[in-house]
Scaffold this active site. Structure first.
Site, PDB file in Angstrom:
ATOM      1  N   LEU A 127       2.389  -1.677   4.224  1.00 32.75           N
ATOM      2  CA  LEU A 127       2.088  -0.128   4.044  1.00 32.75           C
ATOM      3  C   LEU A 127       3.415   0.437   4.053  1.00 32.75           C
ATOM      4  O   LEU A 127       4.299   0.180   4.973  1.00 32.75           O
ATOM      5  CB  LEU A 127       1.634   0.219   5.628  1.00 32.75           C
ATOM      6  CG  LEU A 127       0.632   1.166   5.697  1.00 32.75           C
ATOM      7  CD1 LEU A 127      -0.679   0.739   4.919  1.00 32.75           C
ATOM      8  CD2 LEU A 127       0.261   1.232   7.251  1.00 32.75           C
ATOM      9  N   CYS A 128       3.796   1.386   2.994  1.00 37.33           N
ATOM     10  CA  CYS A 128       4.802   1.984   2.877  1.00 37.33           C
ATOM     11  C   CYS A 128       4.973   2.866   4.163  1.00 37.33           C
ATOM     12  O   CYS A 128       4.137   3.863   4.195  1.00 37.33           O
ATOM     13  CB  CYS A 128       4.992   2.800   1.667  1.00 37.33           C
ATOM     14  SG  CYS A 128       6.285   3.863   1.736  1.00 37.33           S
ATOM     15  N   SER A 129       6.058   2.848   4.953  1.00 39.05           N
ATOM     16  CA  SER A 129       6.222   3.848   6.259  1.00 39.05           C
ATOM     17  C   SER A 129       6.341   5.223   5.884  1.00 39.05           C
ATOM     18  O   SER A 129       5.656   5.968   6.669  1.00 39.05           O
ATOM     19  CB  SER A 129       7.429   3.112   6.883  1.00 39.05           C
ATOM     20  OG  SER A 129       8.535   3.332   6.020  1.00 39.05           O
ATOM     21  N   ALA A 139       2.770   6.399   4.723  1.00 45.16           N
ATOM     22  CA  ALA A 139       1.702   6.154   6.068  1.00 45.16           C
ATOM     23  C   ALA A 139       2.187   7.453   6.942  1.00 45.16           C
ATOM     24  O   ALA A 139       1.176   8.040   7.573  1.00 45.16           O
ATOM     25  CB  ALA A 139       2.058   5.058   6.732  1.00 45.16           C
ATOM     26  N   PHE A 150       0.631  -1.032  -0.088  1.00 46.08           N
ATOM     27  CA  PHE A 150      -0.084   0.055  -0.061  1.00 46.08           C
ATOM     28  C   PHE A 150       0.947   1.181  -0.048  1.00 46.08           C
ATOM     29  O   PHE A 150       1.794   1.402   0.914  1.00 46.08           O
ATOM     30  CB  PHE A 150      -0.932   0.088   1.053  1.00 46.08           C
ATOM     31  CG  PHE A 150      -1.981  -1.101   1.051  1.00 46.08           C
ATOM     32  CD1 PHE A 150      -3.335  -0.985   0.587  1.00 46.08           C
ATOM     33  CD2 PHE A 150      -1.564  -2.418   1.735  1.00 46.08           C
ATOM     34  CE1 PHE A 150      -3.844  -2.126   0.550  1.00 46.08           C
ATOM     35  CE2 PHE A 150      -2.404  -3.462   1.640  1.00 46.08           C
ATOM     36  CZ  PHE A 150      -3.598  -3.297   1.127  1.00 46.08           C
TER      37      PHE A 150
END
Lengths: 131, 120, 97, 131, 120, 97
Positions: A86-88, A91, A48
């Site tokens: 999730l891409c840190s 996010a 994501f």
């Protein structure tokens, strides 16, 4: 519950989701993943990125008639061992997750780096972008 | 892990702050993993290839500034840009950042010959 | 190698859409969501299906039903499993949204 | 800090934001509100609807060079008494807020109903949509 | 609080689940406050006016089902739709839900004569 | 009464955009963000500025600078305060995005 057929040597998938949960792309991505798993294919990772990180907001307690995509992804991840990452950076930029405050993402999702997306692209035989 | 040929397709107008930046970060990570990466700009993505004309107002880096960083990450070949996308937007006469211009009919082969296409 | 083109956007005008010029023989087009409006009876994309050069067109049965669109000749309605089968058949895919 | 000029009988504004924080519309809305307040106009309410509710996710602790729109709206709200209201249904649907779990929205924002947007439209002399 | 004339402009394709629903909820709230409300569909918003042809697959209510509820909230006048938006999409020959058809040149007057325009 | 039209979308083709047909004398157009690309030297909207019928066009100086666009005759560059002044001057506004 998703029945997983065990078969040999089947094509593997990695999916990139760049769109917010209420987009047509986000819905198509989930339907694709659910059907792939249902047919016995392996979805090794869903990444994501961008607006897609909004998928990982913990859903409101059920009550209404709508079941959120977040909940449905979490169920699929649990039943078919799909890695939801999730891409840190994306996010954190959007306030979905914070490394420092320890703010939690929805059950079934985890936070990772772009390298994990690259790894998925190298392992999977097919990559689809839902952007 | 084997090496693969990646094609990163940039299709969106670049000025909405985080978008181009995030897509380039993804592309640079591929380069850091020593993969073969081509960048292809088409549709509204071609606006990213307009150079800065003067000193900019304060704010996030411009597309030109972001793209200037590519060679430092091993992406030394200039990106690809689709000629028809430029033409349709009246950009064919404009000065652009260095890029390899290709025709729309050549895009199909690029897509088919890549191992992985990322639509950004 | 051939490519699967996932199209998500509705028509943006009367002309041939940009993605159509990026197809080659053997490619497939999957129209999703509001892209289906393009192939309504008088929609701007109707005449592109089926094209002269053996490109195949697909759509989800649900998307067609939900929008009240009858599939024209040359458009293959599939279910979700059919979508997956196409992604297996075509080695690369690209998204136009 | 925003200097507020006190003047008589000036036009009042209500703003509707339907777009996520990283959109051009969201940026334009904030710049508009900041300038309006700076000129002594009163922005009586900003209503976040649809994807706009993502504005109310608590921002990550500062560290990077970007200050989030969320933080900037909160500062403007505090300094110029702007009422930042989130549509409860849209926020709950997207996991931004939950009435039952008591999940908090970002400082400076509050949750309300569509009626509060209608009220703002009836009170303000000018309404702008950033959608 | 005085009464105002509201014009709600629907510009987006309606099938992405929450969008039309949320915009209609806002419109119905205006009606509940006994305001004068006109609904105007144009650009990709006109797709909302296509009727359902057969029984639908399970899922969220269709645009036609959502719009069918308007009269129960006091919005008895059929919505306005811009003729050119229909024409540009090849929808001029299609059967539509009840609507009052207007020309593009009439939109300017509607916008100017309203007290509040909400662009949805 | 006249309307302020806020335009956020870049051109979608070579023709006259739909919003242009929804202007009347006295209305103003504010081009924001990527809408500015429409009025580049060879952009599809360049010839619409200034239109025959006294519509006024505006844009933010920052948006022009950031995209390297010189304002053509008939386009008024303003700052944020100018944006607010327009919203005060025009009683209604509409957004095209």
């Amino acid at each position: 519950m998703y029945k997983v057929l065990v078969t040999g040597n089947m094509v593997t998938f990695a999916l990139l989701i760049n769109s917010a949960p209420h987009s047509a792309q986000a819905h198509a991505a989930f339907r694709f993943a659910r059907a792939a798993v249902g047919q016995g294919y392996r979805v090794i990772r869903v990444f994501f990125h961008g607006e897609g990180v909004y998928h990982a907001l913990p859903p409101s307690p059920p009550g209404g008639s709508e079941v959120s995509l977040t909940t449905r992804w979490a169920e699929l991840a649990r039943d078919a061992n799909v890695d939801l990452v999730l891409c840190s950076a994306a996010a954190e930029r959007r306030g979905v997750w914070s490394g420092e405050s320890g703010r939690a993402v929805a059950e079934g999702f985890r936070v990772g780096g772009l390298g994990q997306w690259v790894e998925a692209c190298l392992q999977a035989e097919r990559t689809l972008s839902f952007t | 892990m084997d090496g693969r040929r990646f094609l990163c397709v940039f299709r969106r107008a670049p000025h909405t702050d985080a978008v181009l930046r995030e897509h380039l970060d993804l592309t640079l990570t591929l380069a850091a993993f020593e993969q073969a990466v081509e960048l292809l700009f088409l549709d509204d993505g071609v606006y990213a290839l307009l150079p800065d004309r003067q000193s900019l107002p304060e704010g996030p880096p411009s597309p030109a500034q972001l793209l200037a960083a590519l060679p430092f990450y091993g992406l030394e070949q200039p990106p690809l840009v689709e000629r028809e996308s430029l033409l349709e937007r009246g950009l064919d006469g404009e000065k652009l950042l260095p890029a390899r211009h290709i025709g729309r009919h050549e895009v199909a082969a690029l897509l088919g010959d890549a191992d992985v296409v990322l639509s950004l | 190698m051939a490519t699967l083109h996932l199209v998500f956007h509705p028509p943006r005008g009367p002309g041939v859409p940009a993605w159509f010029g990026r197809l080659r023989t053997g490619d497939a087009v999957f129209l999703l969501g509001d892209a289906l409006h393009g192939i309504r009876e008088n929609g701007p994309w109707r005449s592109l299906v089926p094209p002269a050069e053996g490109t195949r067109f697909y759509a989800l049965k649900d998307d067609l039903l939900r929008r009240g669109i009858a599939a024209p000749d040359g458009l293959n309605p599939v279910d979700d499993a059919g979508f997956v089968a196409l992604a297996v058949e075509y080695r690369t895919s690209v998204t136009w949204s």
